[in-house]
Write an enzyme that holds these catalytic residues in place. Structure first.
Site, PDB file in Angstrom:
ATOM      1  N   ASP A   1      44.459 143.533  56.204  1.00 47.30           N
ATOM      2  CA  ASP A   1      45.549 142.617  56.558  1.00 47.30           C
ATOM      3  C   ASP A   1      45.369 142.076  57.981  1.00 47.30           C
ATOM      4  O   ASP A   1      45.140 142.842  58.910  1.00 47.30           O
ATOM      5  CB  ASP A   1      46.858 143.410  56.450  1.00 47.30           C
ATOM      6  CG  ASP A   1      48.091 142.543  56.461  1.00 47.30           C
ATOM      7  OD1 ASP A   1      48.026 141.407  56.971  1.00 47.30           O
ATOM      8  OD2 ASP A   1      49.117 143.017  55.971  1.00 47.30           O
TER       9      ASP A   1
ATOM     10  N   HIS B   1      47.717 139.844  59.526  1.00 49.25           N
ATOM     11  CA  HIS B   1      48.966 139.300  60.094  1.00 49.25           C
ATOM     12  C   HIS B   1      49.306 140.026  61.396  1.00 49.25           C
ATOM     13  O   HIS B   1      49.676 141.194  61.376  1.00 49.25           O
ATOM     14  CB  HIS B   1      50.109 139.451  59.084  1.00 49.25           C
ATOM     15  CG  HIS B   1      49.940 138.617  57.858  1.00 49.25           C
ATOM     16  ND1 HIS B   1      49.296 139.069  56.736  1.00 49.25           N
ATOM     17  CD2 HIS B   1      50.328 137.346  57.595  1.00 49.25           C
ATOM     18  CE1 HIS B   1      49.295 138.113  55.816  1.00 49.25           C
ATOM     19  NE2 HIS B   1      49.916 137.052  56.305  1.00 49.25           N
TER      20      HIS B   1
HETATM   21  C1  B12 Z   1      51.623 133.380  59.459  1.00 55.59           C
HETATM   22  C2  B12 Z   1      51.261 133.887  58.080  1.00 55.59           C
HETATM   23  C3  B12 Z   1      49.909 133.997  57.774  1.00 55.59           C
HETATM   24  C4  B12 Z   1      48.791 133.699  58.766  1.00 55.59           C
HETATM   25  C5  B12 Z   1      48.597 134.955  59.667  1.00 55.59           C
HETATM   26  C6  B12 Z   1      48.121 134.568  61.053  1.00 55.59           C
HETATM   27  C7  B12 Z   1      48.029 135.815  61.910  1.00 55.59           C
HETATM   28  N1  B12 Z   1      46.831 136.063  62.418  1.00 55.59           N
HETATM   29  O1  B12 Z   1      48.987 136.549  62.082  1.00 55.59           O
HETATM   30  C8  B12 Z   1      47.584 133.433  57.821  1.00 55.59           C
HETATM   31  C9  B12 Z   1      47.548 131.961  57.470  1.00 55.59           C
HETATM   32  C10 B12 Z   1      46.224 133.865  58.334  1.00 55.59           C
HETATM   33  C11 B12 Z   1      48.017 134.231  56.589  1.00 55.59           C
HETATM   34  C12 B12 Z   1      47.131 134.684  55.638  1.00 55.59           C
HETATM   35  C13 B12 Z   1      47.523 135.301  54.465  1.00 55.59           C
HETATM   36  N2  B12 Z   1      48.772 135.498  54.029  1.00 55.59           N
HETATM   37 CO1  B12 Z   1      50.334 135.187  55.153  1.00 55.59          CO
HETATM   38  N3  B12 Z   1      51.919 134.742  55.962  1.00 55.59           N
HETATM   39  C14 B12 Z   1      52.266 134.280  57.142  1.00 55.59           C
HETATM   40  C15 B12 Z   1      53.789 134.088  57.266  1.00 55.59           C
HETATM   41  C16 B12 Z   1      54.078 132.589  57.067  1.00 55.59           C
HETATM   42  C17 B12 Z   1      54.442 134.539  58.568  1.00 55.59           C
HETATM   43  C18 B12 Z   1      54.109 135.965  59.006  1.00 55.59           C
HETATM   44  C19 B12 Z   1      54.646 136.157  60.405  1.00 55.59           C
HETATM   45  O2  B12 Z   1      53.918 136.014  61.373  1.00 55.59           O
HETATM   46  N4  B12 Z   1      55.963 136.441  60.507  1.00 55.59           N
HETATM   47  C20 B12 Z   1      56.643 136.558  61.808  1.00 55.59           C
HETATM   48  C21 B12 Z   1      56.736 138.045  62.224  1.00 55.59           C
HETATM   49  C22 B12 Z   1      57.531 138.164  63.525  1.00 55.59           C
HETATM   50  O3  B12 Z   1      57.447 138.734  61.229  1.00 55.59           O
HETATM   51  P1  B12 Z   1      56.828 139.919  60.378  1.00 55.59           P
HETATM   52  O4  B12 Z   1      55.358 139.810  60.350  1.00 55.59           O
HETATM   53  O5  B12 Z   1      57.568 139.990  59.100  1.00 55.59           O
HETATM   54  O6  B12 Z   1      57.163 141.231  61.263  1.00 55.59           O
HETATM   55  C23 B12 Z   1      58.504 141.642  61.494  1.00 55.59           C
HETATM   56  C24 B12 Z   1      59.047 142.563  60.391  1.00 55.59           C
HETATM   57  O7  B12 Z   1      58.390 142.466  59.163  1.00 55.59           O
HETATM   58  C25 B12 Z   1      58.978 143.929  60.975  1.00 55.59           C
HETATM   59  N5  B12 Z   1      57.768 144.733  60.747  1.00 55.59           N
HETATM   60  C26 B12 Z   1      56.518 144.372  60.446  1.00 55.59           C
HETATM   61  N6  B12 Z   1      55.734 145.440  60.380  1.00 55.59           N
HETATM   62  C27 B12 Z   1      56.487 146.523  60.684  1.00 55.59           C
HETATM   63  C28 B12 Z   1      56.179 147.870  60.773  1.00 55.59           C
HETATM   64  C29 B12 Z   1      57.181 148.788  61.119  1.00 55.59           C
HETATM   65  C30 B12 Z   1      56.867 150.239  61.201  1.00 55.59           C
HETATM   66  C31 B12 Z   1      58.506 148.327  61.369  1.00 55.59           C
HETATM   67  C32 B12 Z   1      59.584 149.269  61.742  1.00 55.59           C
HETATM   68  C33 B12 Z   1      58.813 146.964  61.261  1.00 55.59           C
HETATM   69  C34 B12 Z   1      57.809 146.085  60.922  1.00 55.59           C
HETATM   70  O8  B12 Z   1      59.098 143.743  62.368  1.00 55.59           O
HETATM   71  C35 B12 Z   1      58.481 142.500  62.738  1.00 55.59           C
HETATM   72  C36 B12 Z   1      59.283 141.920  63.895  1.00 55.59           C
HETATM   73  O9  B12 Z   1      60.637 141.715  63.527  1.00 55.59           O
HETATM   74  C37 B12 Z   1      54.300 134.965  56.073  1.00 55.59           C
HETATM   75  C38 B12 Z   1      55.613 134.496  55.414  1.00 55.59           C
HETATM   76  C39 B12 Z   1      56.814 134.990  56.181  1.00 55.59           C
HETATM   77  N7  B12 Z   1      57.738 134.108  56.378  1.00 55.59           N
HETATM   78  O10 B12 Z   1      56.873 136.153  56.571  1.00 55.59           O
HETATM   79  C40 B12 Z   1      53.123 134.901  55.109  1.00 55.59           C
HETATM   80  C41 B12 Z   1      52.847 136.072  54.134  1.00 55.59           C
HETATM   81  C42 B12 Z   1      53.059 137.388  54.851  1.00 55.59           C
HETATM   82  N8  B12 Z   1      51.446 135.903  53.794  1.00 55.59           N
HETATM   83  C43 B12 Z   1      51.221 136.168  52.571  1.00 55.59           C
HETATM   84  C44 B12 Z   1      49.927 136.130  51.972  1.00 55.59           C
HETATM   85  C45 B12 Z   1      49.873 136.363  50.475  1.00 55.59           C
HETATM   86  C46 B12 Z   1      48.779 135.856  52.715  1.00 55.59           C
HETATM   87  C47 B12 Z   1      47.346 135.812  52.192  1.00 55.59           C
HETATM   88  C48 B12 Z   1      46.961 136.963  51.248  1.00 55.59           C
HETATM   89  C49 B12 Z   1      47.162 134.438  51.556  1.00 55.59           C
HETATM   90  C50 B12 Z   1      45.820 134.225  50.902  1.00 55.59           C
HETATM   91  N9  B12 Z   1      45.839 134.214  49.577  1.00 55.59           N
HETATM   92  O11 B12 Z   1      44.837 134.124  51.562  1.00 55.59           O
HETATM   93  C51 B12 Z   1      46.525 135.834  53.495  1.00 55.59           C
HETATM   94  C52 B12 Z   1      46.129 137.271  53.899  1.00 55.59           C
HETATM   95  C53 B12 Z   1      45.022 137.278  54.880  1.00 55.59           C
HETATM   96  C54 B12 Z   1      44.827 138.649  55.457  1.00 55.59           C
HETATM   97  N10 B12 Z   1      43.639 139.193  55.358  1.00 55.59           N
HETATM   98  O12 B12 Z   1      45.758 139.238  55.979  1.00 55.59           O
HETATM   99  C55 B12 Z   1      52.472 136.555  51.820  1.00 55.59           C
HETATM  100  C56 B12 Z   1      52.532 138.051  51.486  1.00 55.59           C
HETATM  101  C57 B12 Z   1      53.078 138.239  50.086  1.00 55.59           C
HETATM  102  C58 B12 Z   1      53.594 139.604  49.790  1.00 55.59           C
HETATM  103  N11 B12 Z   1      53.477 140.630  50.609  1.00 55.59           N
HETATM  104  O13 B12 Z   1      54.175 139.708  48.749  1.00 55.59           O
HETATM  105  C59 B12 Z   1      53.589 136.031  52.725  1.00 55.59           C
HETATM  106  C60 B12 Z   1      54.905 136.824  52.674  1.00 55.59           C
HETATM  107  C61 B12 Z   1      53.845 134.546  52.299  1.00 55.59           C
HETATM  108  C62 B12 Z   1      54.489 134.442  50.963  1.00 55.59           C
HETATM  109  N12 B12 Z   1      55.805 134.265  50.863  1.00 55.59           N
HETATM  110  O14 B12 Z   1      53.823 134.522  49.970  1.00 55.59           O
HETATM  111  N13 B12 Z   1      49.345 134.387  56.570  1.00 55.59           N
END
Ligand code: B12
Length: 151
Positions: free
Chosen positions: A18, A20
């Protein structure tokens, strides 16, 4: 305002293949601002890398992040890996833990069965994670902080 007197070490990283990075970057900054020592292993971290870092830094907590939908596969045997390295730490996992994630309670059970102490969804704020760490690591709030927190 987040209180400032935590002296505990947490190991943080994104497991598996992953990539992200945004979530853990935000968590790292919030945890550091709260006074925690944060070892951020970054993205694409293996189970062994988590365990080795937790052992080396004598971590109080190991926090795993996963966004891309493969957390269940990536975490098979995670607790056993920690145990094999002699790690005794609180374990959390959070993020987008299952594809779709229709029923989070089911997801929570899956990861609790894998041995995680707490399971968080993608709506989790850094403050919620910090509050959980405070409880689990028994980090006291000083009178000074109580004033800051309640004002
Ligand atoms: C930006 C993004 C990308 C970027 C990542 C860039 C980078 N280097 O970070 C790129 C374009 C590369 C990408 C690729 C992929 N992505 Co993407 N991506 C996103 C997106 C739009 C935003 C993620 C993000 O940055 N969120 C902002 C941060 C602040 O939030 P967060 O990550 O959720 O973290 C917060 C909480 O989750 C929590 N949290 C997170 N981890 C932890 C751990 C603990 C212990 C705790 C307490 C809390 C916690 O706290 C954080 C802060 O509040 C999401 C959709 C979304 N809206 O979430 C999809 C998403 C995560 N991606 C998805 C997918 C499928 C992929 C790919 C597999 C797509 C593909 N087929 O290639 C690839 C995977 C590549 C890889 N090897 O990882 C899916 C995952 C689906 C699922 N899990 O069911 C999502 C949900 C999009 C969707 N709706 O389908 N992605």
């Amino acid at each position: 305002m987040i209180p400032h007197t935590m002296s505990r070490t947490v190991v943080l990283g994104v497991i598996g293949s992953d990539a992200h990075v945004v979530g853990i970057t935000i968590l790292e900054q919030a945890f550091s601002a709260a006074g925690l020592t944060v070892i951020n292993l970054g993205v694409q971290t293996s189970q062994a890398e988590f365990a080795e870092a937790a052992d080396r830094h004598d971590a109080d907590a190991v926090l795993v992040s996963s966004l891309y939908g493969h957390a269940e596969q990536d975490c098979q045997g995670f607790q056993e890996t920690l145990e094999a390295h002699g790690v005794d730490a609180v374990t959390y996992i959070g993020g987008n833990l299952a594809v779709g994630q229709d029923d989070f309670e089911e997801t929570r059970e899956t990861f609790e069965d894998l041995g995680f102490d707490r399971v968080f969804d993608a709506e989790t704020s850094p403050e919620e994670a910090i509050a959980a760490l405070r409880r689990d690591l028994r980090i006291p709030i000083t009178d000074q902080e109580r004033v800051t927190v309640t004002s």
